[in-house]
Design a protein around this motif. Structure first.
Motif, PDB file in Angstrom:
ATOM      1  N   PHE A 123       2.202  16.814   0.514  1.00  0.00           N
ATOM      2  CA  PHE A 123       2.353  15.603   1.320  1.00  0.00           C
ATOM      3  C   PHE A 123       0.992  14.906   1.389  1.00  0.00           C
ATOM      4  N   ALA A 124       0.924  13.677   0.935  1.00  0.00           N
ATOM      5  CA  ALA A 124      -0.370  12.980   0.857  1.00  0.00           C
ATOM      6  C   ALA A 124      -0.115  11.486   0.742  1.00  0.00           C
ATOM      7  N   PRO A 125      -1.153  10.650   0.976  1.00  0.00           N
ATOM      8  CA  PRO A 125      -0.983   9.215   0.787  1.00  0.00           C
ATOM      9  C   PRO A 125      -0.528   8.895  -0.642  1.00  0.00           C
ATOM     10  N   VAL A 126       0.209   7.802  -0.770  1.00  0.00           N
ATOM     11  CA  VAL A 126       0.728   7.397  -2.087  1.00  0.00           C
ATOM     12  C   VAL A 126      -0.076   6.180  -2.544  1.00  0.00           C
ATOM     13  N   PRO A 127      -0.841   6.301  -3.638  1.00  0.00           N
ATOM     14  CA  PRO A 127      -1.635   5.137  -4.074  1.00  0.00           C
ATOM     15  C   PRO A 127      -0.732   4.024  -4.585  1.00  0.00           C
ATOM     16  N   LEU A 128      -0.942   2.817  -4.074  1.00  0.00           N
ATOM     17  CA  LEU A 128      -0.142   1.658  -4.498  1.00  0.00           C
ATOM     18  C   LEU A 128      -1.065   0.466  -4.623  1.00  0.00           C
ATOM     19  N   SER A 129      -0.750  -0.427  -5.543  1.00  0.00           N
ATOM     20  CA  SER A 129      -1.499  -1.680  -5.628  1.00  0.00           C
ATOM     21  C   SER A 129      -1.262  -2.492  -4.357  1.00  0.00           C
ATOM     22  N   PRO A 130      -2.296  -3.176  -3.854  1.00  0.00           N
ATOM     23  CA  PRO A 130      -2.061  -4.059  -2.696  1.00  0.00           C
ATOM     24  C   PRO A 130      -1.050  -5.155  -3.026  1.00  0.00           C
ATOM     25  N   ALA A 131      -0.825  -5.381  -4.332  1.00  0.00           N
ATOM     26  CA  ALA A 131       0.164  -6.391  -4.735  1.00  0.00           C
ATOM     27  C   ALA A 131       1.569  -5.803  -4.854  1.00  0.00           C
ATOM     28  N   ALA A 132       1.737  -4.511  -4.579  1.00  0.00           N
ATOM     29  CA  ALA A 132       3.071  -3.882  -4.738  1.00  0.00           C
ATOM     30  C   ALA A 132       4.104  -4.695  -3.958  1.00  0.00           C
ATOM     31  N   MET A 133       5.235  -4.933  -4.591  1.00  0.00           N
ATOM     32  CA  MET A 133       6.215  -5.853  -4.018  1.00  0.00           C
ATOM     33  C   MET A 133       6.732  -5.435  -2.649  1.00  0.00           C
ATOM     34  N   VAL A 134       6.759  -4.115  -2.411  1.00  0.00           N
ATOM     35  CA  VAL A 134       7.260  -3.671  -1.110  1.00  0.00           C
ATOM     36  C   VAL A 134       6.430  -4.246   0.041  1.00  0.00           C
ATOM     37  N   PHE A 135       5.139  -4.482  -0.197  1.00  0.00           N
ATOM     38  CA  PHE A 135       4.278  -4.990   0.873  1.00  0.00           C
ATOM     39  C   PHE A 135       4.545  -6.458   1.194  1.00  0.00           C
ATOM     40  N   HIS A 136       5.147  -7.152   0.245  1.00  0.00           N
ATOM     41  CA  HIS A 136       5.257  -8.607   0.407  1.00  0.00           C
ATOM     42  C   HIS A 136       6.678  -9.067   0.680  1.00  0.00           C
ATOM     43  N   TYR A 137       7.627  -8.457  -0.036  1.00  0.00           N
ATOM     44  CA  TYR A 137       9.005  -8.956   0.081  1.00  0.00           C
ATOM     45  C   TYR A 137       9.956  -7.881   0.586  1.00  0.00           C
TER      46      TYR A 137
ATOM     47  N   ARG B  42       6.759  12.770  14.291  1.00  0.00           N
ATOM     48  CA  ARG B  42       5.300  12.763  14.471  1.00  0.00           C
ATOM     49  C   ARG B  42       4.606  13.745  13.537  1.00  0.00           C
ATOM     50  N   TYR B  43       5.319  14.745  13.065  1.00  0.00           N
ATOM     51  CA  TYR B  43       4.724  15.769  12.199  1.00  0.00           C
ATOM     52  C   TYR B  43       5.421  15.754  10.845  1.00  0.00           C
ATOM     53  N   PHE B  44       4.683  16.103   9.799  1.00  0.00           N
ATOM     54  CA  PHE B  44       5.274  16.120   8.459  1.00  0.00           C
ATOM     55  C   PHE B  44       4.961  17.449   7.787  1.00  0.00           C
ATOM     56  N   THR B  45       5.839  17.851   6.885  1.00  0.00           N
ATOM     57  CA  THR B  45       5.718  19.182   6.284  1.00  0.00           C
ATOM     58  C   THR B  45       4.624  19.189   5.206  1.00  0.00           C
ATOM     59  N   ASP B  46       4.509  20.288   4.491  1.00  0.00           N
ATOM     60  CA  ASP B  46       3.419  20.428   3.522  1.00  0.00           C
ATOM     61  C   ASP B  46       3.646  19.667   2.217  1.00  0.00           C
ATOM     62  N   HIS B  47       4.908  19.381   1.909  1.00  0.00           N
ATOM     63  CA  HIS B  47       5.209  18.789   0.595  1.00  0.00           C
ATOM     64  C   HIS B  47       6.124  17.581   0.712  1.00  0.00           C
ATOM     65  N   MET B  48       6.248  16.860  -0.373  1.00  0.00           N
ATOM     66  CA  MET B  48       7.212  15.752  -0.436  1.00  0.00           C
ATOM     67  C   MET B  48       7.766  15.694  -1.865  1.00  0.00           C
TER      68      MET B  48
END
Ligand code: COI
Length: 355
Positions: free
Chosen positions: A50-64, A25-31
């Protein structure tokens, strides 16, 4: 040696209350992040806030779902140090999973170096309370912005860290398991032996069903006959039948080769116990119970450590195992394994690695 650039977070977060960590549930300061490009290989290793990772909505991980992951822990030792448990095994398994999912492998020394570096950097986050640790989640995602079904040519390897307590809210309390005969988790030739997100997505429906029937976890059966035991929930599973320890064999490629599973087998054998890896029919468990020889059942996993199974249920039957209490084998395994992991006894097997 991996060259890792570091960007420190401008503000550091307050640490959570160590008595109510829960799991994940908790995450540290860095990644840690490293990129992959076809032709260039893995590059640009870095520790960042530690922060959101910008990705294209078409990034393959989201689809396949070309995604793979690992799970291991860093433990605070009595002398205030920090150690990892058999991290080389997780790195080897990450690369085995990578091969199956057509993800580029990472040099094992680089992967281990990255794990140690991010844990060291956020070392203050390794909790010291009883049963607490820093869960390490390395993962790789496919990032090509493309809707064609083929392996991606770009990836990100990311490691995030989460201070954790028990995986189950009841800690070491025995769990109730539902024998799932409709849905399956893995089929021969599939991805059962890998740690890919898709395996867990496909398991959710069984987990929901088990919970709706008053159980905590699912006992998965094989995908061909729907009768041989594979795994339980997100853990490997062991039974003690008439004094002998049995656990499903890995041969069919349906079962995750757990690091805790392997360590338990080695510990049990070192105590002189007979451990057999073989096919186990679910029906055999009900029969053993009827004969009064199903002494114990327990799950093993990095997150869950040792989880005793107190009840086994199907549509018609509910078996109480060892009177619903943790049994002596599960208790001894828990005690000895956790003593090694938390550095409370000296490690004679070379399983721990200082950070
Ligand atoms: C682990 O035991 O580390 C796991 O990855 C299981 C689960 C949390 C997915």
């Amino acid at each position: 040696m991996l060259d890792i650039k570091v960007t420190r977070a401008e503000t550091l977060k307050a640490k959570p209350d160590p008595s109510s960590l829960g799991f994940g549930r908790y995450f540290t300061d860095h990644m840690f992040i490293m990129d992959y490009d076809e032709g260039l290989g893995w590059h640009d290793a870095r520790i960042v806030p530690f922060a959101p990772v910008p990705l294209s909505p078409a990034a393959m991980v989201f689809h396949y779902a070309q995604e793979i992951f690992e799970g291991l822990k860093a433990y605070r030792t009595p002398d205030g140090g920090v150690q990892l448990f058999r991290p080389d095994r997780n790195v080897a398994r990450l690369n085995n999973t990578a091969k199956r999912l057509c993800v580029p492998e990472i040099d094992p020394d680089d992967a281990l170096c990255a794990i140690k570096a991010i844990v060291k950097y956020d070392e203050d986050w390794v909790p010291s309370g009883e049963g607490t640790s820093l869960y390490i989640r390395p993962f790789i995602i496919a990032t090509d912005p493309s809707l064609g079904v083929h392996p991606s040519e770009t990836y990100k390897f990311i490691i995030i860290l989460s201070p954790v307590g028990s995986y189950y809210s009841g800690g070491l309390d025995p769990v109730k398991i539902y024998v799932e005969k409709e849905y399956v988790r893995a089929v021969r030739g599939g991805t059962g032996m890998t740690k890919c997100g898709g395996n867990y997505a496909a398991s959710l429906i069984g987990q929901k069903k088990a919970e709706s029937l008053g159980c905590d976890q699912v006992l998965w059966l094989d995908g061909v006959h729907h009768k041989y035991v594979d795994e339980v929930g997100s853990m490997n599973v062991f039974f003690v039948i008439d004094g002998e320890v049995v656990t499903p064999a890995l041969d069919d490629g349906n079962i995750l080769p757990g690091v805790t599973r392997m360590s338990c087998i080695e510990l049990l054998r070192s105590w002189g116990m007979k451990v057999t890896e073989r096919k186990i029919e679910a029906e055999e468990l009900f029969e053993a119970h009827a004969r009064g020889v199903l002494d114990e059942a327990f799950g093993t996993g990095t997150a869950a450590v040792i989880s005793p199974i107190g009840e086994l249920c199907d549509e018609e039957r509910v078996l109480k195992i060892n009177g619903g209490e943790i049994g002596p084998v599960s208790q001894r395994l828990y005690d000895e394994l956790t003593a090694i992991q938390w550095g409370k006894v000296s490690d004679t097997r070379g399983w721990t690695v200082k950070v």
